[in-house]
Design a protein around this motif. Structure first.
Motif, PDB file in Angstrom:
ATOM      1  N   GLU A   1       0.994  -1.238  -0.343  1.00  0.00           N
ATOM      2  CA  GLU A   1       0.318   0.072  -0.216  1.00  0.00           C
ATOM      3  C   GLU A   1       1.005   0.902   0.189  1.00  0.00           C
ATOM      4  N   LEU A   2       2.051   0.252  -0.524  1.00  0.00           N
ATOM      5  CA  LEU A   2       3.012   2.506  -0.817  1.00  0.00           C
ATOM      6  C   LEU A   2       2.620   3.552  -2.182  1.00  0.00           C
ATOM      7  N   ILE A   3       1.928   2.180  -3.093  1.00  0.00           N
ATOM      8  CA  ILE A   3       1.159   3.485  -4.258  1.00  0.00           C
ATOM      9  C   ILE A   3      -0.451   2.146  -4.468  1.00  0.00           C
ATOM     10  N   ASP A   4      -0.557   3.097  -4.733  1.00  0.00           N
ATOM     11  CA  ASP A   4      -2.126   2.859  -4.886  1.00  0.00           C
ATOM     12  C   ASP A   4      -2.918   1.626  -6.595  1.00  0.00           C
ATOM     13  N   SER A   5      -1.783   2.269  -8.191  1.00  0.00           N
ATOM     14  CA  SER A   5      -1.731   1.163  -8.499  1.00  0.00           C
ATOM     15  C   SER A   5      -0.196   0.917  -9.665  1.00  0.00           C
ATOM     16  N   ASN A   6      -0.495   0.189 -10.179  1.00  0.00           N
ATOM     17  CA  ASN A   6       0.939  -0.083 -10.716  1.00  0.00           C
ATOM     18  C   ASN A   6       0.903   0.614 -12.395  1.00  0.00           C
ATOM     19  N   PRO A   7       1.620   1.659 -12.146  1.00  0.00           N
ATOM     20  CA  PRO A   7       1.774   2.304 -13.424  1.00  0.00           C
ATOM     21  C   PRO A   7       1.824   1.716 -14.737  1.00  0.00           C
ATOM     22  N   VAL A   8       3.034   0.503 -14.345  1.00  0.00           N
ATOM     23  CA  VAL A   8       2.920  -0.044 -16.384  1.00  0.00           C
ATOM     24  C   VAL A   8       2.171  -0.714 -16.300  1.00  0.00           C
TER      25      VAL A   8
END
Length: 276
Positions: free
Chosen positions: A9-16
């Motif tokens: 939960e460090l980022i909301d979604s995987n940008p890749v």
């Protein structure tokens, strides 16, 4: 890494996932142009031998890749106890289960030997992993066979020519304290840079200028491809070829599909008959 960051939960979604791009397909089958015939391989092995004693230490190594279809990492880990090297003395008729241990007797020097089919029991590999990734800090790490459990082995029959190469190697160069046939310049694991150098020089000596610039048997690993192609085209069942190579049958047929001669003239005649 990004997927793990989402889990934490460090980022909301995987940008890749938002990137609209897929990796281009890579050819899975072998280019048949790399496959050498038996006469070309024999000439290359003779060329390696002619480069001098230091190069001759890997002549049998290359022979293992072709005559036994071994991976380079498997051949680099081949040990004396893994081999059955039988033959018969043509002068006195004595049979030997282990030619590499034969010594002259009072009645016969055993100089003329008829080599027979032998056997290798492969138990491990010695791939280069890099000193940062091995337990002992060495550049190579001993592991189990590829696609097999650590304690599993693979038995490979070997033709008389390879039996001869291995026996001559023991006679001329010996084996290491741990029984390994092939060693580096200072007795350590055989390095890819060492045998690659001799292979390039052998290609320049044994092949024509056009062949040297072509993909023909460019890498030592292509000897294994040549072995598989030879066996398949000789009519050896794919199940047995796959077993000797340490492959699955599906992978074998996919990888070597372009190297199998399927009787094009016969097939063309059948299609022509159907059309006519």
């Amino acid at each position: 890494m990004l997927g793990y960051a989402v889990e934490l939960e460090l980022i909301d979604s995987n940008p890749v996932d938002k990137v609209q791009w897929t990796a281009p397909e890579v050819a899975q089958s072998i280019d048949r142009r790399v496959v050498a015939n038996p006469a070309q391989v024999a000439a290359l092995l003779e060329a390696v031998k002619s480069l001098g004693k230091r190069a001759d230490k890997v002549t049998a190594f290359f022979g293992c890749l072709y005559y036994a279809g071994m991976r380079p990492s498997e051949a680099a880990d081949l040990r004396r106890e893994d081999c059955d090297l039988p033959g018969r003395c043509a002068d006195c008729g004595a049979d030997f289960d282990d030619l590499a241990a034969v010594k002259p007797s009072a009645s016969c020097e055993h100089e003329k030997i008829d080599y027979r089919w032998g056997r290798l029991v492969l138990a491990g590999t010695s791939p280069r992993a890099g000193s940062h990734w091995t337990d002992d800090g060495g550049s190579h790490e001993r592991r189990g066979l590829k696609h097999r459990g650590r304690q599993e082995t693979r038995t490979v029959p070997i033709p008389p020519r390879l039996v001869e190469l291995l026996c001559v190697h023991v006679e001329n160069h010996g084996v290491g304290p741990d029984g390994r046939f092939f060693r580096g310049l200072h007795g350590g694991p055989l390095s890819e840079s060492v045998y690659d150098r001799w292979w390039k020089l052998a290609r320049e000596r044994a092949l024509t200028e056009a062949q040297v610039s072509s993909p023909l048997i460019r890498r030592p690993y292509d000897l294994r491809h040549a072995a598989a192609s030879l066996w398949l085209n000789a009519g050896v069942p794919p199940t047995e070829v796959a077993r000797r190579l340490g492959h699955g049958v599906a992978v074998l047929l996919r990888v070597y599909a372009n190297c199998i001669d399927g009787g094009d003239d016969t097939i063309n005649d059948k299609i022509g008959d159907a059309l006519g």
